[in-house]
Design a protein around this motif. Structure first.
Motif, PDB file in Angstrom:
ATOM      1  N   SER A   1       0.850  -1.190   0.000  1.00 60.50           N
ATOM      2  CA  SER A   1       0.000   0.000   0.000  1.00 60.50           C
ATOM      3  C   SER A   1       0.883   1.236   0.000  1.00 60.50           C
ATOM      4  N   THR A   2       0.438   2.266  -0.706  1.00 59.20           N
ATOM      5  CA  THR A   2       1.203   3.520  -0.714  1.00 59.20           C
ATOM      6  C   THR A   2       1.161   4.216   0.644  1.00 59.20           C
ATOM      7  N   ALA A   3       0.309   3.719   1.548  1.00 61.23           N
ATOM      8  CA  ALA A   3       0.265   4.283   2.902  1.00 61.23           C
ATOM      9  C   ALA A   3       1.178   3.522   3.856  1.00 61.23           C
ATOM     10  N   SER A   4       1.847   2.470   3.369  1.00 59.06           N
ATOM     11  CA  SER A   4       2.654   1.623   4.243  1.00 59.06           C
ATOM     12  C   SER A   4       4.009   2.243   4.536  1.00 59.06           C
ATOM     13  N   ARG A   5       4.628   1.746   5.602  1.00 59.16           N
ATOM     14  CA  ARG A   5       5.969   2.212   5.975  1.00 59.16           C
ATOM     15  C   ARG A   5       6.981   1.851   4.891  1.00 59.16           C
ATOM     16  N   ALA A   6       6.806   0.674   4.273  1.00 57.21           N
ATOM     17  CA  ALA A   6       7.730   0.249   3.224  1.00 57.21           C
ATOM     18  C   ALA A   6       7.709   1.221   2.044  1.00 57.21           C
ATOM     19  N   TRP A   7       6.517   1.657   1.650  1.00 55.52           N
ATOM     20  CA  TRP A   7       6.413   2.583   0.519  1.00 55.52           C
ATOM     21  C   TRP A   7       7.026   3.932   0.872  1.00 55.52           C
ATOM     22  N   ARG A   8       6.768   4.409   2.097  1.00 60.95           N
ATOM     23  CA  ARG A   8       7.351   5.690   2.516  1.00 60.95           C
ATOM     24  C   ARG A   8       8.873   5.619   2.507  1.00 60.95           C
ATOM     25  N   ARG A   9       9.415   4.469   2.944  1.00 65.65           N
ATOM     26  CA  ARG A   9      10.882   4.324   2.933  1.00 65.65           C
ATOM     27  C   ARG A   9      11.404   4.301   1.503  1.00 65.65           C
ATOM     28  N   ALA A  10      10.660   3.690   0.597  1.00 65.64           N
ATOM     29  CA  ALA A  10      11.055   3.681  -0.810  1.00 65.64           C
ATOM     30  C   ALA A  10      11.023   5.097  -1.386  1.00 65.64           C
ATOM     31  N   GLU A  11      10.033   5.901  -0.966  1.00 59.48           N
ATOM     32  CA  GLU A  11       9.974   7.303  -1.394  1.00 59.48           C
ATOM     33  C   GLU A  11      11.205   8.052  -0.909  1.00 59.48           C
ATOM     34  N   GLU A  12      11.573   7.839   0.354  1.00 63.25           N
ATOM     35  CA  GLU A  12      12.745   8.519   0.912  1.00 63.25           C
ATOM     36  C   GLU A  12      14.013   8.145   0.153  1.00 63.25           C
ATOM     37  N   ALA A  13      14.077   6.888  -0.310  1.00 64.32           N
ATOM     38  CA  ALA A  13      15.254   6.418  -1.035  1.00 64.32           C
ATOM     39  C   ALA A  13      15.247   6.860  -2.493  1.00 64.32           C
ATOM     40  N   GLY A  14      14.150   7.507  -2.926  1.00 66.48           N
ATOM     41  CA  GLY A  14      14.064   7.964  -4.303  1.00 66.48           C
ATOM     42  C   GLY A  14      13.766   6.864  -5.296  1.00 66.48           C
ATOM     43  N   ALA A  15      13.288   5.702  -4.801  1.00 65.70           N
ATOM     44  CA  ALA A  15      13.026   4.574  -5.690  1.00 65.70           C
ATOM     45  C   ALA A  15      11.658   4.663  -6.352  1.00 65.70           C
ATOM     46  N   VAL A  16      10.749   5.433  -5.769  1.00 69.32           N
ATOM     47  CA  VAL A  16       9.406   5.607  -6.333  1.00 69.32           C
ATOM     48  C   VAL A  16       9.033   7.078  -6.229  1.00 69.32           C
TER      49      VAL A  16
ATOM     50  N   ALA B   1      16.933  -3.933   3.729  1.00 69.98           N
ATOM     51  CA  ALA B   1      16.630  -4.520   5.037  1.00 69.98           C
ATOM     52  C   ALA B   1      15.530  -3.732   5.741  1.00 69.98           C
ATOM     53  N   ASP B   2      15.589  -2.409   5.623  1.00 69.02           N
ATOM     54  CA  ASP B   2      14.583  -1.563   6.266  1.00 69.02           C
ATOM     55  C   ASP B   2      13.209  -1.772   5.646  1.00 69.02           C
ATOM     56  N   VAL B   3      13.177  -1.764   4.299  1.00 73.57           N
ATOM     57  CA  VAL B   3      11.905  -1.983   3.604  1.00 73.57           C
ATOM     58  C   VAL B   3      11.399  -3.394   3.857  1.00 73.57           C
TER      59      VAL B   3
END
Length: 572
Positions: free
Chosen positions: A71-86, A127-129
């Motif tokens: 989900s785009t509301a998940s912690r994994a997605w937010r971490r991916a946003e921070e990493a510039g992957a999405v 690992a974080d995601v």
């Protein structure tokens, strides 16, 4: 959840793609067929240690990739946003399901690279995601609930709404206490400096007020000073201009502008011509203007005589006082006045320090008392929830062939408060009668640990879910009825989350929604494995092999069919 895993040149697996369902996914195969390599690949994907020895013989590198729905509301997605992957989600945008691609390569020479949706990232980002998407159970270092903080979070979620509401009230009181305490300490620690600041501000403002400055006064005094310093020149210019306009007593016969213009006007009026009459009227206006200017010049010269040297001394003294003030505070009178307006509220604020400190001390003590009271209530509710959690997990352990094992939940208060309360939470396992209670991961074999975590996850599933659980060795050392119970509990857990299980037990495999077989082969002296999803008939064959060692036994096939029917009956 994990939708697909792609593996290339990892151990005995040359190249395979594994599609998974959202429920219970079971991996089976003979010993050495490569089941461990799938877990190795998954560990790589989740940012674990990349071991060059796992690269397939003869290959330059191994690679593993997972397609994960999040989900785009998940912690994994937010971490991916921070990493510039999405791309970052727009503010206020409704959550939606998207895919993340987690990938890892491992060179035979030991160099590894990590990728998140095509972007190179540190392995720690994977690992974080991955840590928020997948929980792997099988070894102590993989425990999702290894840390005290994770155990406290799990217990708090198990405690339900009552605990959550109380925890929110506690955090509000704790935050109020922190704010009041920090502000009290800030003002107290700087009280001497603030008093000195107040004294200096008071003196400066009194000095400014005493001068009764007017906006722009420095510029107007400068202009007046320049005028008075040039009195003789001003008088001479005034006299000359006045004589030229209206004449003077010293030169009564000399022509002047007023008389000349008046003579011209009368000459024009003498003729009866409309055009000349209009011009005569205009000259009359000029005459009036010249007279007015002459009067003003005379007044100006008279004022110069009145002001004289005394006024100049006065102005110079005033300018000296103002300039001394400007050197202290600002380049101009207007800026000094603005600075004074800014500092008056500051002086008032500092002057109220004693009252402020009394108020903050009162707020601090009240908030602390409230936080301590709520922390005590929080501790009691945690103990109640801990007792219930321990009872349920212990019941599950009995069904999982660990009848003497017990889980206990320790909730011990600390002296100091933090944002979570004052409790140290620990999950402790007593593996058998007479053994001491020990933290999770100690005093239990790999199989026992997997079953313990299965029991905990089944109890926590509705309250503390992770999208995907992976279990290895969960069936080690058990069989018969206990194996059936393990399968049932894995199926129960799979009602809430995705479950991936590596198993040797047909009783467990029978509960799978997706059954994948790992088959070992050999080509040109090199061992390889193939990953194959099984249909209904193929599942019967595989379960028969697991039961009897060969899939052609009629009795084994009949038993396998019975296991499948019993599992389907449980699922329905």
């Amino acid at each position: 959840m994990i939708e697909e895993i792609r593996i290339k040149d990892v151990g005995v697996i040359e190249e395979s793609s594994l599609e998974l369902s959202g429920g219970l996914n079971v991996l089976t195969g003979e010993t050495g067929a490569g089941k461990t390599m799938i877990l190795t690949a998954l560990s790589m994907i989740l940012g674990g240690k990349a071991d060059a020895s796992r690269v397939r013989v003869g290959s330059e590198k191994a690679s593993a990739e997972a397609v994960v729905g999040v989900s785009t509301a998940s912690r994994a997605w937010r971490r991916a946003e921070e990493a510039g992957a999405v791309d970052e989600s727009e503010e206020g945008e409704e959550p939606r399901e998207e895919e993340l691609i987690l990938a890892r390569t491992m060179g035979a020479g030991g160099r590894s690279r990590a990728f998140l949706s095509g972007r190179t990232v540190p392995a720690g980002v994977l690992a974080d995601v991955g840590g928020s998407l997948v929980a792997v159970h099988g070894q102590a270092e993989q425990l999702r609930l290894k840390s005290p903080a994770a155990q406290r979070r799990a217990l708090d979620r198990f405690g339900g709404e009552r605990l959550a509401e109380l925890k929110e009230r506690y955090r509000e009181a704790f935050s109020r206490w922190l704010r009041a305490r920090d502000e009290y300490e800030r003002i107290s620690s700087t009280s001497r400096e603030r008093r000195e600041e107040a004294r200096q501000l008071q003196e400066a403002l009194e000095e400014i007020d005493a001068l009764e400055l007017q906006p722009g006064e420095d510029e107007s005094l400068k202009a007046e000073s320049m005028r008075l310093e040039n009195l003789e020149g001003l008088r001479s210019a005034g006299a000359l201009a006045s004589a030229a306009l209206a004449g003077s007593e010293d030169a009564a016969d000399a022509p002047n502008a007023v008389e000349l213009v008046e003579t011209a006007r009368r000459a024009l009026e003498a003729e009866s011509d409309p055009a000349l009459e209009a011009l005569a009227e205009r000259l009359a206006t000029v005459t009036a203007d010249l007279n007015d200017v002459a009067v003003e010049i005379a007044a100006f010269v008279t004022d110069l005589d009145v002001e004289g040297p005394g006024r100049l001394d006065e102005i110079q003294e005033r300018r000296a006082a103002i300039n001394a003030l400007l050197r202290k505070h600002a380049p101009s009178v207007d800026e000094v006045l603005a600075w004074a307006d800014e500092q008056r509220p500051r002086l008032e604020e500092i002057g109220q320090d004693d009252e402020t400190l009394e108020r903050l001390e009162r707020e601090r003590d009240e908030a602390l008392a409230e936080a301590e009271r709520l922390a005590d209530e929080l501790s009691e509710i945690r103990r109640e929830a801990g007792r219930t959690l321990a009872e349920r997990v212990s019941e599950e352990l009995t069904a999982l062939a660990m009848p003497s094992a017990e889980l206990s939940v320790s909730v011990e208060p600390r002296e100091d408060l933090d944002r979570h309360g004052r409790d140290e939470v620990a999950l402790l396992l007593t593996p058998h009668a007479g053994a001491p209670a020990q933290p999770l991961g100690r005093g239990a074999s790999g199989g026992e640990l997997s079953r313990l975590m299965l029991a905990i996850e089944v109890v926590l599933a509705a309250a503390d879910p992770v999208p995907t659980f992976v279990f290895d060795e969960v069936d080690a050392g058990v069989g018969g009825k206990a194996a059936v119970e393990i399968g049932r509990r894995l199926a129960m857990l799979a009602r809430h989350v995705q479950v991936i299980v590596v198993t040797h037990l047909p009783q467990v495999a029978a509960f799978a929604e997706t059954h994948v077989r790992i088959l070992k082969g050999e080509s040109e002296g090199v061992t390889s494995s193939d990953v194959t999803p099984l249909g209904d008939e193929e599942r019967v064959t595989e379960l028969a092999r697991m039961l009897a060692g060969h899939e052609t036994s009629d009795a084994a096939r009949a038993h396998a069919q019975e296991l499948l029917e019993d599992a389907r009956s449980f699922a329905s």
